[in-house]
Design an enzyme around this catalytic site. Structure first.
Site, PDB file in Angstrom:
ATOM      1  N   ASP A   8      -7.321  33.307  88.422  1.00 51.39           N
ATOM      2  CA  ASP A   8      -6.283  32.321  88.091  1.00 51.39           C
ATOM      3  C   ASP A   8      -6.791  31.555  86.879  1.00 51.39           C
ATOM      4  O   ASP A   8      -7.698  30.728  86.997  1.00 51.39           O
ATOM      5  CB  ASP A   8      -6.093  31.385  89.300  1.00 51.39           C
ATOM      6  CG  ASP A   8      -5.324  30.110  88.953  1.00 51.39           C
ATOM      7  OD1 ASP A   8      -4.636  30.086  87.912  1.00 51.39           O
ATOM      8  OD2 ASP A   8      -5.421  29.145  89.738  1.00 51.39           O
ATOM      9  N   PHE A   9      -6.228  31.864  85.701  1.00 49.19           N
ATOM     10  CA  PHE A   9      -6.582  31.106  84.505  1.00 49.19           C
ATOM     11  C   PHE A   9      -5.575  29.979  84.350  1.00 49.19           C
ATOM     12  O   PHE A   9      -4.446  30.199  83.912  1.00 49.19           O
ATOM     13  CB  PHE A   9      -6.575  32.009  83.260  1.00 49.19           C
ATOM     14  CG  PHE A   9      -7.728  32.966  83.209  1.00 49.19           C
ATOM     15  CD1 PHE A   9      -8.975  32.524  82.821  1.00 49.19           C
ATOM     16  CD2 PHE A   9      -7.563  34.295  83.566  1.00 49.19           C
ATOM     17  CE1 PHE A   9     -10.051  33.403  82.786  1.00 49.19           C
ATOM     18  CE2 PHE A   9      -8.637  35.174  83.534  1.00 49.19           C
ATOM     19  CZ  PHE A   9      -9.884  34.729  83.150  1.00 49.19           C
ATOM     20  N   TYR A  96      15.053  30.343  86.639  1.00 45.81           N
ATOM     21  CA  TYR A  96      15.094  30.010  85.214  1.00 45.81           C
ATOM     22  C   TYR A  96      16.171  30.819  84.492  1.00 45.81           C
ATOM     23  O   TYR A  96      16.391  31.995  84.804  1.00 45.81           O
ATOM     24  CB  TYR A  96      13.730  30.310  84.578  1.00 45.81           C
ATOM     25  CG  TYR A  96      12.875  29.074  84.327  1.00 45.81           C
ATOM     26  CD1 TYR A  96      12.969  27.947  85.143  1.00 45.81           C
ATOM     27  CD2 TYR A  96      11.963  29.039  83.270  1.00 45.81           C
ATOM     28  CE1 TYR A  96      12.167  26.832  84.904  1.00 45.81           C
ATOM     29  CE2 TYR A  96      11.173  27.929  83.028  1.00 45.81           C
ATOM     30  CZ  TYR A  96      11.279  26.828  83.850  1.00 45.81           C
ATOM     31  OH  TYR A  96      10.493  25.724  83.621  1.00 45.81           O
ATOM     32  N   GLY A 103       6.338  29.427  84.172  1.00 40.62           N
ATOM     33  CA  GLY A 103       4.889  29.650  84.234  1.00 40.62           C
ATOM     34  C   GLY A 103       4.543  30.590  85.384  1.00 40.62           C
ATOM     35  O   GLY A 103       5.043  30.420  86.492  1.00 40.62           O
ATOM     36  N   ASP A 105       1.965  30.897  87.145  1.00 45.37           N
ATOM     37  CA  ASP A 105       1.346  30.231  88.304  1.00 45.37           C
ATOM     38  C   ASP A 105       2.431  29.655  89.220  1.00 45.37           C
ATOM     39  O   ASP A 105       2.348  29.729  90.449  1.00 45.37           O
ATOM     40  CB  ASP A 105       0.344  29.150  87.859  1.00 45.37           C
ATOM     41  CG  ASP A 105       0.924  28.122  86.876  1.00 45.37           C
ATOM     42  OD1 ASP A 105       2.007  28.361  86.306  1.00 45.37           O
ATOM     43  OD2 ASP A 105       0.280  27.065  86.683  1.00 45.37           O
ATOM     44  N   THR A 177      -7.767  -3.494  85.535  1.00 43.97           N
ATOM     45  CA  THR A 177      -7.249  -2.376  84.737  1.00 43.97           C
ATOM     46  C   THR A 177      -7.465  -1.057  85.479  1.00 43.97           C
ATOM     47  O   THR A 177      -6.574  -0.200  85.559  1.00 43.97           O
ATOM     48  CB  THR A 177      -7.963  -2.329  83.369  1.00 43.97           C
ATOM     49  OG1 THR A 177      -7.803  -3.585  82.736  1.00 43.97           O
ATOM     50  CG2 THR A 177      -7.410  -1.231  82.489  1.00 43.97           C
TER      51      THR A 177
HETATM   52  N1  LIG Z   1     -13.853  21.752  91.652  1.00 46.15           N
HETATM   53  C1  LIG Z   1     -13.348  20.699  91.016  1.00 46.15           C
HETATM   54  N2  LIG Z   1     -14.126  19.703  90.662  1.00 46.15           N
HETATM   55  C2  LIG Z   1     -13.627  18.651  90.017  1.00 46.15           C
HETATM   56  N3  LIG Z   1     -12.352  18.487  89.689  1.00 46.15           N
HETATM   57  C3  LIG Z   1     -11.532  19.437  90.004  1.00 46.15           C
HETATM   58  C4  LIG Z   1     -11.979  20.594  90.675  1.00 46.15           C
HETATM   59  N4  LIG Z   1     -10.942  21.392  90.815  1.00 46.15           N
HETATM   60  C5  LIG Z   1      -9.916  20.752  90.254  1.00 46.15           C
HETATM   61  N5  LIG Z   1     -10.260  19.567  89.786  1.00 46.15           N
HETATM   62  C6  LIG Z   1      -9.353  18.573  89.184  1.00 46.15           C
HETATM   63  O1  LIG Z   1      -8.081  19.138  89.256  1.00 46.15           O
HETATM   64  C7  LIG Z   1      -7.452  19.222  87.998  1.00 46.15           C
HETATM   65  C8  LIG Z   1      -7.166  20.641  87.652  1.00 46.15           C
HETATM   66  O2  LIG Z   1      -6.540  21.201  88.759  1.00 46.15           O
HETATM   67  P1  LIG Z   1      -6.399  22.756  88.882  1.00 46.15           P
HETATM   68  O3  LIG Z   1      -7.760  23.342  88.910  1.00 46.15           O
HETATM   69  O4  LIG Z   1      -5.529  23.012  90.032  1.00 46.15           O
HETATM   70  O5  LIG Z   1      -5.612  22.990  87.562  1.00 46.15           O
HETATM   71  P2  LIG Z   1      -5.812  23.994  86.377  1.00 46.15           P
HETATM   72  O6  LIG Z   1      -6.860  24.997  86.584  1.00 46.15           O
HETATM   73  O7  LIG Z   1      -5.870  23.230  85.133  1.00 46.15           O
HETATM   74  O8  LIG Z   1      -4.526  24.741  86.503  1.00 46.15           O
HETATM   75  P3  LIG Z   1      -3.170  24.477  85.869  1.00 46.15           P
HETATM   76  O9  LIG Z   1      -3.325  24.641  84.429  1.00 46.15           O
HETATM   77  O10 LIG Z   1      -2.404  25.568  86.504  1.00 46.15           O
HETATM   78  O11 LIG Z   1      -2.726  23.145  86.252  1.00 46.15           O
HETATM   79  C9  LIG Z   1      -8.335  18.617  86.965  1.00 46.15           C
HETATM   80  O12 LIG Z   1      -7.653  17.488  86.486  1.00 46.15           O
HETATM   81  C10 LIG Z   1      -9.601  18.252  87.729  1.00 46.15           C
HETATM   82  O13 LIG Z   1      -9.797  16.860  87.617  1.00 46.15           O
HETATM   83  C1  LIG Z   2       3.606  23.983  83.766  1.00 45.29           C
HETATM   84  C2  LIG Z   2       2.278  24.694  83.813  1.00 45.29           C
HETATM   85  C3  LIG Z   2       1.360  24.130  82.721  1.00 45.29           C
HETATM   86  C4  LIG Z   2       1.673  24.402  85.182  1.00 45.29           C
HETATM   87  O1  LIG Z   2       0.426  24.986  85.283  1.00 45.29           O
HETATM   88  C5  LIG Z   2       2.443  26.241  83.670  1.00 45.29           C
HETATM   89  O2  LIG Z   2       3.225  26.736  84.691  1.00 45.29           O
HETATM   90  C6  LIG Z   2       3.066  26.614  82.348  1.00 45.29           C
HETATM   91  O3  LIG Z   2       2.402  26.682  81.348  1.00 45.29           O
HETATM   92  N1  LIG Z   2       4.410  26.870  82.380  1.00 45.29           N
HETATM   93  C7  LIG Z   2       5.163  27.310  81.254  1.00 45.29           C
HETATM   94  C8  LIG Z   2       6.413  26.514  81.081  1.00 45.29           C
HETATM   95  C9  LIG Z   2       7.359  26.529  82.286  1.00 45.29           C
HETATM   96  O4  LIG Z   2       6.966  26.840  83.420  1.00 45.29           O
HETATM   97  O5  LIG Z   2       8.536  26.234  82.084  1.00 45.29           O
END
Ligand SMILES: Nc1ncnc2c1ncn2[C@@H]1O[C@H](COP(=O)(O)OP(=O)(O)OP(=O)(O)O)[C@@H](O)[C@H]1O
Ligand SMILES: CC(C)(CO)[C@@H](O)C(=O)NCCC(=O)O
Length: 249
Positions: A8-9, A96, A103, A105, A177
């Site tokens: 999962d990227f 859509y 996306g 995901d 804050t």
């Molecule tokens: N193992 C981890 N340790 C610390 N923070 C994490 C961890 N996993 C996720 N996070 C937090 O969750 C957020 C990212 O979530 P997630 O990993 O689900 O998203 P992602 O990989 O960026 O995927 P997407 O782009 O699909 O949202 C970051 O903001 C981070 O703060």
């Molecule tokens: C919205 C995110 C960033 C969530 O990870 C992803 O699903 C994405 O890049 N989507 C493309 C735009 C869309 O889903 O309409």
């Protein structure tokens, strides 16, 4: 088929699962500011053994995906299979107007919850994606900046909003804050999810279950007045279903 790897990227982290017969043997989760070439050395040793199948959901750009495909082939001699958003998958319909633009995901998460009659799936990652599924039809959704992105936007866009790290144990109005910012972000995200569900339930005339996933799900869950399940590895469930190898031999 014996060993499979699912990737999962996301926008800020990469997750990988080494599976056999649908069971997770090993998991991996790191930030991916690194070049794709540095990803393979970072993987735990058990991921580097022979695999028969690599399934990927990526919201990255084509250059990053192509770079991954090259290093994956060099490492495992297997070409990764890419999940794609499409109009229909196994009787699940994408809402859509142009289904390819949803996306992947989000699409894979929708597939994972599609057996529920009426469901809202919220992915709390870099972005917060809210999607609705009713009777195996994706009914659209919402995209918001996620927790960290909102925090960074406030810090970069102001001169005096300088919060420390904060906990959001409660959502009373903040008296510093740090409290005001962290609670402000959470109350905004929680409010968005609750309003989206309440409007959808009204429009549908029935109750909607709620599933949370993603790295920030734990920050939102305790503040939601709506009952919900947190399924951290929902995307893996969807990917296994998508590639049809949850229990394959
Ligand atoms: N193992 C981890 N340790 C610390 N923070 C994490 C961890 N996993 C996720 N996070 C937090 O969750 C957020 C990212 O979530 P997630 O990993 O689900 O998203 P992602 O990989 O960026 O995927 P997407 O782009 O699909 O949202 C970051 O903001 C981070 O703060
Ligand atoms: C919205 C995110 C960033 C969530 O990870 C992803 O699903 C994405 O890049 N989507 C493309 C735009 C869309 O889903 O309409």
């Amino acid at each position: 088929m014996s060993n499979q790897i699912f990737f999962d990227f996301g926008n800020s982290r990469v997750k990988a699962w080494l599976c056999r017969h649908g069971e997770v043997l090993s998991r991996f989760n790191i930030p991916h500011q690194m070049a794709m070439e540095e990803l393979i050395p970072a993987l735990p040793a058990d991921f580097k053994k022979a695999v028969d199948f690599i399934g990927v959901a990526s919201v990255l750009d084509d250059d990053s995906n192509n770079a991954f495909a090259r290093v994956a082939f060099m490492t495992w001699a297997v070409s990764p299979q890419w999940a794609n958003s499409q109009k229909e998958f196994a009787g699940v319909y994408n809402g859509y107007a142009d289904p390819r633009l949803l996306g992947v995901d989000r699409w894979v998460n929708v597939i994972a919850v599609s057996d529920r009659p009426c469901c809202c799936v919220v992915s709390c990652g870099t972005a917060l994606a809210i999607d609705f599924v009713a009777d195996r039809r994706h009914c659209g959704g919402f995209i918001l900046p996620g927790y960290t992105m909102q925090l960074n936007a406030l810090i970069h866009g102001t001169k005096r909003v300088r919060p420390d790290e904060g906990k959001t144990i409660e959502l009373a109005p903040g008296v510093s804050t740090t409290e005001a910012v962290h609670r402000g972000i959470v109350i905004g995200l929680v409010g968005a999810v609750e309003k989206a569900i309440s409007d959808f339930e009204k429009a549908e005339g029935r109750a909607c279950s709620l599933v949370l996933t993603g790295g920030e799900a734990g920050k939102l869950g305790p503040h939601l007045s709506v009952s919900h399940d947190i399924i951290p590895e929902l995307l893996l469930v969807g990917l296994q279903r998508y590639f049809g190898c949850a229990m394959s031999t």
